[in-house]
Scaffold this motif. Structure first.
Motif, short mmCIF file in Angstrom:
data_model
loop_
_atom_site.label_atom_id
_atom_site.label_comp_id
_atom_site.label_asym_id
_atom_site.label_seq_id
_atom_site.Cartn_x
_atom_site.Cartn_y
_atom_site.Cartn_z
N MET A 199 0.85 -1.20 0.00
CA MET A 199 0.00 0.00 0.00
C MET A 199 0.88 1.24 0.00
SD MET A 199 -3.15 -0.87 2.54
CE MET A 199 -3.90 0.70 2.61
N ASN A 200 0.59 2.13 -0.93
CA ASN A 200 1.35 3.37 -0.92
C ASN A 200 0.64 4.41 -0.04
OD1 ASN A 200 -0.79 4.13 -2.46
ND2 ASN A 200 0.35 4.48 -4.34
N ALA A 201 1.24 5.57 0.08
CA ALA A 201 0.75 6.60 1.01
C ALA A 201 -0.66 7.07 0.65
CB ALA A 201 1.71 7.77 1.03
N GLN A 202 -0.94 7.22 -0.65
CA GLN A 202 -2.25 7.72 -1.05
C GLN A 202 -3.36 6.75 -0.69
OE1 GLN A 202 -1.71 8.59 -5.20
NE2 GLN A 202 -1.38 10.78 -4.78
N GLU A 203 -3.10 5.46 -0.82
CA GLU A 203 -4.12 4.47 -0.47
C GLU A 203 -4.39 4.48 1.03
OE1 GLU A 203 -2.88 0.69 -1.94
OE2 GLU A 203 -2.79 1.38 -4.01
N ILE A 204 -3.35 4.65 1.82
CA ILE A 204 -3.51 4.71 3.27
C ILE A 204 -4.34 5.92 3.66
CG2 ILE A 204 -2.28 5.01 5.46
CD1 ILE A 204 0.06 3.44 4.13
N ILE A 205 -4.03 7.08 3.06
CA ILE A 205 -4.78 8.30 3.35
C ILE A 205 -6.24 8.14 2.94
CG2 ILE A 205 -5.04 10.73 2.65
CD1 ILE A 205 -1.94 10.80 2.48
N ARG A 206 -6.48 7.55 1.77
CA ARG A 206 -7.85 7.36 1.29
C ARG A 206 -8.64 6.45 2.23
NH1 ARG A 206 -6.44 6.18 -3.96
NH2 ARG A 206 -5.96 8.24 -4.71
N SER A 207 -8.00 5.39 2.73
CA SER A 207 -8.72 4.48 3.62
C SER A 207 -9.04 5.14 4.97
CB SER A 207 -7.91 3.20 3.83
OG SER A 207 -6.72 3.49 4.52
N LEU A 208 -8.11 5.97 5.46
CA LEU A 208 -8.37 6.69 6.72
C LEU A 208 -9.49 7.71 6.54
CD1 LEU A 208 -4.72 7.29 7.99
CD2 LEU A 208 -6.43 5.82 9.01
N GLU A 209 -9.51 8.39 5.40
CA GLU A 209 -10.57 9.37 5.15
C GLU A 209 -11.92 8.69 5.00
OE1 GLU A 209 -9.36 11.57 1.70
OE2 GLU A 209 -8.09 12.93 2.87
N ALA A 210 -11.95 7.52 4.39
CA ALA A 210 -13.21 6.81 4.19
C ALA A 210 -13.88 6.46 5.52
CB ALA A 210 -12.97 5.55 3.37
N GLU A 211 -13.09 6.20 6.55
CA GLU A 211 -13.66 5.90 7.87
C GLU A 211 -14.35 7.12 8.46
OE1 GLU A 211 -10.48 4.50 10.34
OE2 GLU A 211 -9.86 3.00 8.88
N GLN A 212 -13.86 8.32 8.15
CA GLN A 212 -14.39 9.55 8.75
C GLN A 212 -15.60 10.11 8.01
OE1 GLN A 212 -12.98 10.64 11.61
NE2 GLN A 212 -11.56 8.92 11.46
N LEU A 213 -15.88 9.63 6.80
CA LEU A 213 -16.99 10.16 6.02
C LEU A 213 -18.33 9.85 6.69
CD1 LEU A 213 -15.98 9.28 2.36
CD2 LEU A 213 -16.06 11.53 3.39
N LYS A 214 -19.23 10.82 6.67
CA LYS A 214 -20.58 10.61 7.20
C LYS A 214 -21.47 10.01 6.11
CE LYS A 214 -20.72 14.41 10.50
NZ LYS A 214 -21.38 15.67 10.84
N GLU A 215 -22.37 9.13 6.49
CA GLU A 215 -23.28 8.53 5.53
C GLU A 215 -24.59 9.29 5.43
OE1 GLU A 215 -21.78 6.04 7.83
OE2 GLU A 215 -20.23 5.93 6.30
N ASN A 216 -24.96 10.04 6.48
CA ASN A 216 -26.29 10.65 6.53
C ASN A 216 -26.34 12.06 5.96
OD1 ASN A 216 -24.82 11.86 8.51
ND2 ASN A 216 -26.35 11.67 10.11
N VAL A 217 -25.38 12.43 5.12
CA VAL A 217 -25.38 13.76 4.50
C VAL A 217 -26.32 13.75 3.30
CG1 VAL A 217 -23.96 15.49 3.35
CG2 VAL A 217 -23.02 14.20 5.27
N PRO A 218 -27.31 14.65 3.26
CA PRO A 218 -28.23 14.67 2.11
C PRO A 218 -27.55 15.22 0.87
CG PRO A 218 -28.70 16.50 3.55
CD PRO A 218 -27.64 15.68 4.24
N THR A 219 -28.18 15.02 -0.28
CA THR A 219 -27.67 15.60 -1.53
C THR A 219 -28.00 17.08 -1.52
OG1 THR A 219 -28.19 13.50 -2.59
CG2 THR A 219 -27.66 15.35 -4.02
N ILE A 220 -26.96 17.90 -1.58
CA ILE A 220 -27.13 19.35 -1.50
C ILE A 220 -26.68 19.96 -2.82
CG2 ILE A 220 -26.42 21.45 -0.28
CD1 ILE A 220 -25.86 19.65 2.14
#
Length: 120
Positions: free
Chosen positions: A1-22
């Motif tokens: 895994m390179n650095a970008q993949e690690i960053i992307r996986s960490l960010e994916a954990e922090q994303l909220k699912e309940n954000v409406p389409t704005i």
């Protein structure tokens, strides 16, 4: 895994699912968590979305409202823990991506037509 993949996986954990389409032009009510002393409460901030930026975890919206005759703009990071909830009040019908022209307008000139073809 390179650095970008690690960053992307960490960010994916922090994303909220309940954000409406704005969309730009929508009127939204953002519940902002405010800490006063040792208490925490949610304060609603209602206004028109005049700009959207970035994507993913860095996605922000700029919300403008008139408070006591003065225009107030606030930028919200959508996936921030300080944002309790976001509710779309009405959909706006606009033809541009940034509504900065509303800054120069006052009163009824700031109205945006409502659009009914998108659900809330």
């Amino acid at each position: 895994m390179n650095a970008q993949e690690i960053i992307r996986s960490l960010e994916a954990e922090q994303l909220k699912e309940n954000v409406p389409t704005i969309y730009v032009g929508d009127t939204v009510r953002v519940g902002v968590r405010i800490k006063e002393g040792n208490k925490e409460r949610v304060q609603p901030y209602e206004g028109t979305v005049i700009a959207m930026r970035n994507g993913g975890i860095n996605e922000t919206i700029t919300v403008r409202r008139i408070f006591q005759g003065i225009g107030v703009e606030r930028v919200f990071l959508l996936h921030s823990p300080k944002i309790a909830n976001i509710k779309v009040i009405r959909r706006g019908k606009v033809r541009r991506a940034k509504l900065y022209y509303l800054r120069d307008r006052v009163g009824k000139a700031t109205r945006i037509k409502q659009r009914f073809d998108r659900s809330l």
